[in-house]
Structure formats: C-alpha cells, structure tokens
Design a protein around this motif. Sequence first.
Motif, mmCIF file in Angstrom:
data_model
loop_
_atom_site.group_PDB
_atom_site.id
_atom_site.type_symbol
_atom_site.label_atom_id
_atom_site.label_comp_id
_atom_site.label_asym_id
_atom_site.label_seq_id
_atom_site.Cartn_x
_atom_site.Cartn_y
_atom_site.Cartn_z
ATOM 1 N N ASP A 7 0.836 -1.213 0.000
ATOM 2 C CA ASP A 7 0.000 0.000 0.000
ATOM 3 C C ASP A 7 0.868 1.260 0.000
ATOM 4 O O ASP A 7 0.608 2.223 -0.734
ATOM 5 C CB ASP A 7 -0.909 0.018 1.248
ATOM 6 C CG ASP A 7 -2.114 -0.894 1.062
ATOM 7 O OD1 ASP A 7 -2.641 -1.389 2.069
ATOM 8 O OD2 ASP A 7 -2.480 -1.123 -0.115
ATOM 9 N N ARG A 10 2.229 1.819 -3.322
ATOM 10 C CA ARG A 10 1.244 2.376 -4.235
ATOM 11 C C ARG A 10 1.103 3.859 -4.026
ATOM 12 O O ARG A 10 1.074 4.643 -4.975
ATOM 13 C CB ARG A 10 -0.113 1.702 -4.017
ATOM 14 C CG ARG A 10 -0.123 0.303 -4.510
ATOM 15 C CD ARG A 10 -1.496 -0.140 -5.022
ATOM 16 N NE ARG A 10 -1.337 -1.382 -5.733
ATOM 17 C CZ ARG A 10 -1.431 -2.590 -5.172
ATOM 18 N NH1 ARG A 10 -1.771 -2.721 -3.912
ATOM 19 N NH2 ARG A 10 -1.199 -3.679 -5.881
ATOM 20 N N GLU A 14 1.752 6.832 -6.693
ATOM 21 C CA GLU A 14 0.730 7.813 -7.032
ATOM 22 C C GLU A 14 1.304 9.223 -6.951
ATOM 23 O O GLU A 14 1.011 10.085 -7.764
ATOM 24 C CB GLU A 14 -0.466 7.716 -6.082
ATOM 25 C CG GLU A 14 -1.154 6.351 -6.018
ATOM 26 C CD GLU A 14 -1.993 6.035 -7.237
ATOM 27 O OE1 GLU A 14 -2.473 4.908 -7.357
ATOM 28 O OE2 GLU A 14 -2.167 6.939 -8.092
ATOM 29 N N GLY A 19 2.189 6.680 -13.634
ATOM 30 C CA GLY A 19 1.131 5.666 -13.562
ATOM 31 C C GLY A 19 1.745 4.285 -13.580
ATOM 32 O O GLY A 19 2.841 4.095 -14.095
ATOM 33 N N TYR A 20 1.116 3.343 -12.974
ATOM 34 C CA TYR A 20 1.667 2.010 -13.106
ATOM 35 C C TYR A 20 0.575 1.055 -13.548
ATOM 36 O O TYR A 20 -0.609 1.296 -13.402
ATOM 37 C CB TYR A 20 2.368 1.536 -11.837
ATOM 38 C CG TYR A 20 1.457 1.042 -10.735
ATOM 39 C CD1 TYR A 20 0.918 1.921 -9.801
ATOM 40 C CD2 TYR A 20 1.142 -0.317 -10.631
ATOM 41 C CE1 TYR A 20 0.080 1.454 -8.799
ATOM 42 C CE2 TYR A 20 0.303 -0.772 -9.622
ATOM 43 C CZ TYR A 20 -0.215 0.103 -8.713
ATOM 44 O OH TYR A 20 -1.033 -0.346 -7.730
ATOM 45 N N TRP A 21 0.995 -0.046 -14.111
ATOM 46 C CA TRP A 21 0.055 -1.046 -14.632
ATOM 47 C C TRP A 21 0.548 -2.434 -14.279
ATOM 48 O O TRP A 21 1.712 -2.666 -14.029
ATOM 49 C CB TRP A 21 -0.113 -0.884 -16.137
ATOM 50 C CG TRP A 21 1.182 -0.942 -16.896
ATOM 51 C CD1 TRP A 21 1.999 0.075 -17.200
ATOM 52 C CD2 TRP A 21 1.803 -2.128 -17.412
ATOM 53 N NE1 TRP A 21 3.074 -0.343 -17.891
ATOM 54 C CE2 TRP A 21 2.998 -1.732 -18.035
ATOM 55 C CE3 TRP A 21 1.464 -3.503 -17.414
ATOM 56 C CZ2 TRP A 21 3.865 -2.635 -18.645
ATOM 57 C CZ3 TRP A 21 2.353 -4.393 -18.030
ATOM 58 C CH2 TRP A 21 3.541 -3.966 -18.632
ATOM 59 N N SER A 31 -4.623 -4.200 -14.777
ATOM 60 C CA SER A 31 -5.099 -3.223 -13.785
ATOM 61 C C SER A 31 -4.127 -2.059 -13.761
ATOM 62 O O SER A 31 -2.923 -2.217 -13.888
ATOM 63 C CB SER A 31 -5.213 -3.859 -12.390
ATOM 64 O OG SER A 31 -4.009 -4.517 -12.044
ATOM 65 N N SER A 33 -3.137 2.063 -12.231
ATOM 66 C CA SER A 33 -3.272 2.941 -11.077
ATOM 67 C C SER A 33 -4.102 4.154 -11.456
ATOM 68 O O SER A 33 -4.340 4.436 -12.633
ATOM 69 C CB SER A 33 -1.894 3.403 -10.607
ATOM 70 O OG SER A 33 -1.341 4.282 -11.569
ATOM 71 N N THR A 34 -4.515 4.893 -10.399
ATOM 72 C CA THR A 34 -5.302 6.112 -10.636
ATOM 73 C C THR A 34 -4.496 7.097 -11.471
ATOM 74 O O THR A 34 -5.013 7.759 -12.364
ATOM 75 C CB THR A 34 -5.658 6.760 -9.279
ATOM 76 O OG1 THR A 34 -6.077 5.734 -8.381
ATOM 77 C CG2 THR A 34 -6.768 7.779 -9.434
ATOM 78 N N THR A 35 -3.224 7.176 -11.153
ATOM 79 C CA THR A 35 -2.373 8.123 -11.865
ATOM 80 C C THR A 35 -2.303 7.794 -13.342
ATOM 81 O O THR A 35 -2.294 8.680 -14.203
ATOM 82 C CB THR A 35 -0.943 8.106 -11.281
ATOM 83 O OG1 THR A 35 -1.026 8.013 -9.862
ATOM 84 C CG2 THR A 35 -0.180 9.348 -11.668
ATOM 85 N N GLU A 44 -11.290 8.208 -12.369
ATOM 86 C CA GLU A 44 -11.164 6.890 -11.722
ATOM 87 C C GLU A 44 -12.173 5.892 -12.276
ATOM 88 O O GLU A 44 -11.872 4.730 -12.513
ATOM 89 C CB GLU A 44 -11.325 7.075 -10.209
ATOM 90 C CG GLU A 44 -11.283 5.781 -9.420
ATOM 91 C CD GLU A 44 -9.923 5.118 -9.435
ATOM 92 O OE1 GLU A 44 -8.920 5.820 -9.192
ATOM 93 O OE2 GLU A 44 -9.861 3.894 -9.723
ATOM 94 N N SER A 119 5.495 0.862 -15.675
ATOM 95 C CA SER A 119 5.140 2.230 -15.307
ATOM 96 C C SER A 119 4.997 3.079 -16.554
ATOM 97 O O SER A 119 5.414 2.708 -17.641
ATOM 98 C CB SER A 119 6.225 2.822 -14.404
ATOM 99 O OG SER A 119 7.440 2.888 -15.128
#
Lengths: 495, 91
Positions: A7, A10, A14, A19-21, A31, A33-35, A44, A119
């Motif tokens: 967490d 993460r 952020e 961004g990460y995937w 999946s 990330s929000t970024t 989102e 990323s």
Amino acid sequence: MHRLDSDTYRLLLEDTLTGYWEYNLETRSVSVSTTFKQVLGYDEEELSDVGKVWKQIIHEDDQESLVTAYQNLVASRGETTFKLALRYHHKNGSIIWMMTRGRAFRWNGKGEVSCMIGSLRDITAQKEYERQLKTSESRFKDSFNSSAIGMALVGIDGHWLEVNDTMCKIVGYSKAELKEMTFQDLTHPDDLKADLRNVELLLQGRIPFYQLEKRYVHRSGEVVWILLSVSLVRDADAEPLHFVSQIEDVTTRKVAEEELKNSLAVVSKQNERLLNFAHIVSHNLRSHAANMEMMLGLAKNEDDPREQTFLMSSMQDINSSFKSTLDHLTEVVLIQLDRDLATEPLSLRRYIDKTLDIVAGELRAEGGQAEVLVDSGMLVQFYPAYLDSILLNLISNAIKYRHPERPPLIRISASYYDHGYIALSIADNGLGIDLQKHGHKLFGMYKTFHKNKNSRGIGLFITKNQVEALGGRIEVTSKPDNGSTFTLYLPYEKI
Amino acid sequence: MKKFKLACVVDDDKIFLYGIKRMMKLIGFCENLMVFHDGEEALEYLKPLIEAGDVVPEVILLDINMPIMDGWQFLDAFTHIGNPGKKYWFT
C-alpha cells in the motif's frame, strides 16, 4: 528495518505522477493505477477495462514496438525488460508521450511469466524540447549549408569537422578531402604564426573571438586572401568543444588594394620627379634670366667699348646656357612623356661591344682595358637609343674619372636578377665618389664632384631618367680612391 | 651704408661674379673682396685663417648650387670651425 508494504508503495507511486500497470497473463486482465488514468485524462471510474481498450489508447504507429517488446519478454521468460517512448491518446484528443516500462513480476510453475508490471511517465515536455531542438538544428544546418560565406566547424586540434559548400569552393577541396585536413594545412606559412597566436588566446578565454585577414593556399596552388572570423564553442563545463569559423573570400579586394598601393607609389614618385623638375626649372632658368638682366643693366650705362664687348659676349654665353638648359630639360620631359616607347629585345653584349668601339681610342690613350663578362645570349627589353646613351655615359665616365695613379680598368658583367630583371654592373678602378657627401646629389642635374673640365653634371641625370622611364633602376657603390660600380637593373625578355 | 673691410663671394657662375663685382664697386660695398668658385675652395682658404685668428671676411655671399661642395655642405663645415665669439653673416 522493515520493508514498506504494498500500500505504501502504491501511495508513493501515485505521488510521483507515474502511472503504473499490472498485466496478468493467465487471466489476461490489466489493472492500472489512478495516476495512469489521470495522466491520460481519465477519471477513476473510466477506463475500467484497459485490456480491451489499450489499442485505442496507444498510438497506432507505436503499437507494434510495444507488441514486439512484450513478445520478447515472454519468450525470454522474463529475462528482458522494455523501456519505450510511446505516444498515447489523451482523452482530450491530444497526443502525449509516455516512457513506458515493463518487466516480469511473477512466474508460474513452468517458469513462464505469469504477471508483468510496468510504469508510465509523462515525457511530453521532453519530447517537445527534442523536437524543437531538431527543428533548430535543421534550420541551422540549412543556413550553414546555403550560406554565401564559407562556414566551418573546426576541431580543437585544427581538423575540419564540418564545412559548407561555399568553403569548399573557396579553397578548392571537397568536403571529404577537407575532413582529412587541418586549417594549418591550408594556411599560408607566413600567416600561420598570427593565426595560432589568436587560437591560443581564444582557447585561454582571453578573447571571445578573433578576426583576421590571412591567406589560404588553394588546391591549385594559388593564394586566396580571406577574412576569417573564429569563435569557440564550449561545453557545460566550459571546456573547449570546437571552433566556429566564417571564411570570406576577399582576394579581389586585396588585389585591388595592392594595385592601389602600387599606383600610389608610382604617383608619389612622379610627384617627386615633378617637384624636382620644377626646382630645376625655377633655379636654373631663373639664374640665367637674372644674369641677363644684370648684364643688360650694366650695358645700358657702359661707355667703355672694351667693357661693352665683354658684356656682349657674356650675354651670348648666358643665352647659350639658357638654350642648353632648355635642351636638357626638354630631353628629360620627352623621356618622361615617351613612356610608351617601343622597346625591343636587344642583345646586351652587342650594345656593350658597340660602345666600347666608340671609346676605344680614348681608352687606349689612357692605357686602359675593358673586360666584358656578359653572356652573348642575354637580351634586355629596352629602347635602342636609350641603351646606347646609358652605356656610353657610364663607360665614358669610367674612363673620364680614372685614378691618376693607375690605368683605367673597366669590368662589365651581367647576371639574371629575380622578378624579371638583368643586373648589369659597370665597375671601374677610378677616383670613386664620396657617397656620404654626394650620394643624394649624384643623379641630380648639374651636379659635379670632381674638378674635371669635362664634367657638365648632366650625364647621370639623363641616364637615370632613361633607365627609370623603361621600368629599370640604377644604383651605385663607391669609395673615394677605390673606384665605383654602377649597377643597372634592366627588364628582360626570356627567349 | 657701412663699407665692409673684407667681403667674400662664393659662387660658381662667372657671369654672376662679374656682375656682382661691378655692382659692389658701384655702391662701395667693400674695400676688399675674396672670390671662390666652389665651397671646397672657400673652405680650404678660410679654415686656416679662422683657426689662426687672422683677418676674415665680415660678410660671405654664399651660393647654394655649386659643384664639388655646395652651399649647405660649406655651411655645415664652416660653422664647425673653431673660434667662437665671432658672428658671421650669410646670405
């Protein structure tokens, strides 16, 4: 030390706007990330299934490289990773550049990659900067290449790194040839020192640039005058990188300058002659006129017939002196005016022999001898009457001014002198001349230096005028009691 | 005009010398006159006189354009002869 939990990771990710995937190869789900969504302009809630829509997000032209990288990663069982600069479609329609990284994260029991992560970092600004740089570079290259002035980039050691076409034209070498050369190779040896001195100052930072007029040697061997401007490019640590040189061909201007300088020299010499002439005219003619006036004045009040006769004959003398002076001056004027005299190639030897024949009697009477060391093939480009007159004057002078204690010995020799002249010297063992006392008057009009009753003081004056009228020069070396040597520089024509 | 005891003319022009002599006679320029035809002659004669402190001309008429030694050369040599304290007039 405890490890950060996922967490925290993460949260950190952020925060950095990266961004990460995550891609699960078994479930084929992605999946993000929000970024990730943020940098692409999505909320989102949107982009719920990236796996399905990724082809719409990534620019069509860049998809292939991503696919290939992915395949390589899988095939290598996660040995390889990828890092690609790809274009993405922002939600607002604009294109953004993202540095896309990916690596294997988990493997299954068979050693195959089961999960990948990666990323996304926005590098749009950087890409834009690169694009601008490329444009400005190409603009620079265009102006560099099309410039009407020679331009070059020169290495610190002097090697030509880049040259434009104009530069090649100026020196006659191709780009390829120049790249194998240094500027020292092209520079005229006499100009190299000044150039290198400036380079040194430039490298030391003592001057920001320098400008220099110098010569290059063209491929053909000809000399080219250039105006050179050099500045230095340094790197971020202020270390010298290379020189930027601008080369302008100024040969025509330089040639014109030289011609102007020569004309100036010719004109000032003529001016000098003119002044000299005016002096002679005013002095000599005036003295005759003054004398005449004086005699006339006396004659008017003279009763004694004997005195009258004397005055009459004096006036006759004055009159003939007047005429004589006028004749000499006229001769000189004609020599000056007749500059387009038809010159011919004349055999120097023949003219010397001819003159010696003329003075043979006089020479023999004085018990003298003449020695001639002139090659019979030597020709001078001259005017016959002048050559006669000059030789006669100098040779008869050698006899006339013999030393009372020894018979006259005259040595005449000639050799080729550079720049198209023959040096002819007439040396005697006679009285000699005190050049310190009389040197500056030697070739003047009516200047005599010995109590010889045959010296009228006009011979050398005429001779000098004749020699110079045809582009020659006359010099003398002498010591009292040690004879004199007159050297004539006469133009010649090679056979 | 005061009559000079001794005057001197240095000139190579014989006609001029004749004329100047006659004119000097006319106006009573001087009692005695020395004549030389060139600078060298004049110098050779005058130098020993000056050095010996003998009688020398009070005025010298000097021509510039003369053979062998011209007026300027004479002037140079003359002013270097010893015996300061005497004034010479040159024209």
